[in-house]
Design a protein around this motif. Structure first.
Motif, PDB file in Angstrom:
ATOM      1  N   ILE A 296      -3.795 -45.136 -17.805  1.00  0.00           N
ATOM      2  CA  ILE A 296      -4.772 -43.973 -18.616  1.00  0.00           C
ATOM      3  C   ILE A 296      -4.535 -43.665 -20.129  1.00  0.00           C
ATOM      4  O   ILE A 296      -5.155 -43.707 -21.114  1.00  0.00           O
ATOM      5  CB  ILE A 296      -5.191 -42.945 -17.635  1.00  0.00           C
ATOM      6  CG1 ILE A 296      -5.868 -43.180 -16.336  1.00  0.00           C
ATOM      7  CG2 ILE A 296      -6.278 -41.949 -18.535  1.00  0.00           C
ATOM      8  CD1 ILE A 296      -6.042 -42.208 -15.363  1.00  0.00           C
ATOM      9  N   VAL A 297      -3.160 -43.086 -20.200  1.00  0.00           N
ATOM     10  CA  VAL A 297      -2.666 -42.567 -21.397  1.00  0.00           C
ATOM     11  C   VAL A 297      -2.594 -43.578 -22.353  1.00  0.00           C
ATOM     12  O   VAL A 297      -3.287 -43.454 -23.660  1.00  0.00           O
ATOM     13  CB  VAL A 297      -1.809 -41.721 -21.312  1.00  0.00           C
ATOM     14  CG1 VAL A 297      -1.004 -41.330 -22.610  1.00  0.00           C
ATOM     15  CG2 VAL A 297      -1.714 -40.506 -20.454  1.00  0.00           C
ATOM     16  N   PRO A 298      -1.960 -44.749 -22.119  1.00  0.00           N
ATOM     17  CA  PRO A 298      -1.600 -45.992 -23.127  1.00  0.00           C
ATOM     18  C   PRO A 298      -3.180 -46.521 -23.580  1.00  0.00           C
ATOM     19  O   PRO A 298      -3.690 -46.848 -24.808  1.00  0.00           O
ATOM     20  CB  PRO A 298      -1.037 -46.894 -22.730  1.00  0.00           C
ATOM     21  CG  PRO A 298      -0.093 -46.214 -21.644  1.00  0.00           C
ATOM     22  CD  PRO A 298      -1.059 -45.100 -21.254  1.00  0.00           C
ATOM     23  N   GLY A 299      -4.276 -46.435 -22.422  1.00  0.00           N
ATOM     24  CA  GLY A 299      -5.586 -47.093 -22.811  1.00  0.00           C
ATOM     25  C   GLY A 299      -6.319 -46.210 -23.773  1.00  0.00           C
ATOM     26  O   GLY A 299      -6.929 -46.658 -24.260  1.00  0.00           O
ATOM     27  N   VAL A 300      -6.133 -44.950 -23.376  1.00  0.00           N
ATOM     28  CA  VAL A 300      -6.930 -43.732 -24.139  1.00  0.00           C
ATOM     29  C   VAL A 300      -6.529 -44.022 -25.718  1.00  0.00           C
ATOM     30  O   VAL A 300      -7.488 -43.944 -26.644  1.00  0.00           O
ATOM     31  CB  VAL A 300      -6.905 -42.488 -23.731  1.00  0.00           C
ATOM     32  CG1 VAL A 300      -7.463 -41.422 -24.731  1.00  0.00           C
ATOM     33  CG2 VAL A 300      -7.534 -42.146 -22.519  1.00  0.00           C
TER      34      VAL A 300
END
Length: 312
Positions: A296-300
């Motif tokens: 989630i964090v890298p994707g965001v």
């Protein structure tokens, strides 16, 4: 805005939770913070060392059982029981790491699973110590500086402060020269070895550090519930924390925290409406992997970077 300022603002916002919500949400917040510490401990192995473990619940469970046994059977106070628990759990983690790091890849994963199952089996069968399937109950919470931790708000602030310290220490560790060498063993183990680094020793130190942070989560867990059951050592518990790390984004500081919060929310809310809530958790995980393969964090971060690039 600098990361330090963002972190302080987030900490201040979380500290205000008891003032704007009821006891249920305060207790839920405490559970989330404990899960964040636990996920951060596994992230040292999975995200920074590249070692996928399926037995990390052993350290949370061992810590909880040792603390409960020292308090109930030996009658030790929290001031003595807590450091002894951390020391004993970390020492066991060191032994387990010495065994598991004899292998790598899938063999390492299976060894961590096997070791955790040995501990799980002992928790069920060694009834004179663990009370078997009945678990250990009748525990109390510590009262540092005379503060009553039986109060939900006080315990929440206590857990929040420890979570902040743990994340700060983990952040400093992974950004230190040791953290750089640890990432080197993850990406180029042979090259690190040819440069004179002891790859096994670096990974073992990371394993011991992950065991210690997992033991901290175990202490907070048993203080919160005031009860411990063998299920805390199960494969499901290990799979949940591994899912938290992968879903949030392994190898980042914020990723495991986001993943842990997501898993706790699904456990507490979805289980109230869906009997097989694990199926929903699996579906959410599949969706995350398909849409944001790195978490989630890298994707965001990627989406935000693309949006800024498009505007420019």
């Amino acid at each position: 805005m600098k990361p330090t300022i963002r972190g302080l603002l987030l900490l201040a916002a979380l500290a205000l939770l008891p003032a704007v919500s009821g006891e249920y949400y305060v207790n839920l917040g405490s559970q989330m913070l404990i899960a964040v510490i636990f996920a951060s401990s596994l992230n040292l192995l999975v995200g920074y060392a590249g070692l996928t473990s399926l037995g990390h619940a052993a350290y949370l469970g061992l810590s909880a059982y040792i603390a409960a046994w020292l308090a109930l059977r030996l009658g030790l106070g929290h001031a003595m029981a807590a450091p002894l628990t951390l020391l004993a759990t970390t020492a066991i983690g060191g032994v387990f790491g010495w065994i598991a790091l004899r292998a790598s890849g899938l063999s390492f994963l299976m060894l961590t699973l096997a070791l955790s199952q040995v501990v799980w089996g002992l928790a069920y069968r060694w009834t004179s110590v663990t009370n078997g399937d009945n678990g250990l109950s009748g525990l109390t919470r510590p009262a540092p500086f005379g503060i009553d931790m039986e109060n939900s708000n006080a315990y929440y602030w206590f857990v929040l402060s420890i979570t902040a310290v743990v994340l700060l220490v983990v952040g400093r560790l992974v950004n230190s020269p040791f953290g750089a060498s640890l990432r080197g063993t993850r990406d180029q183990a042979r090259r690190m070895s040819s440069l004179g680094y002891n790859v096994w020793a670096i990974r073992w130190c990371a394993f011991v550090g992950a065991s210690f942070v997992g033991a901290v989560a175990g202490l907070l867990y048993v203080y919160f519930h005031k009860y411990v059951h063998p299920s805390v050592l199960s494969v499901t518990a290990s799979a949940e924390v591994l899912l938290s790390v992968i879903a949030g984004g392994a190898g980042t500081l914020a990723g495991p925290a986001v993943g842990a919060v997501l898993v706790v929310l699904l456990k507490n809310y979805a289980s109230g409406y869906i009997e097989r809530w694990n199926m929903l958790l699996g579906a959410v995980f599949v969706f995350i992997v398909l849409v944001m393969p790195h978490g989630i964090v890298p994707g965001v971060r990627t989406l935000v970077a693309r949006w800024k690039g498009g505007r420019a």
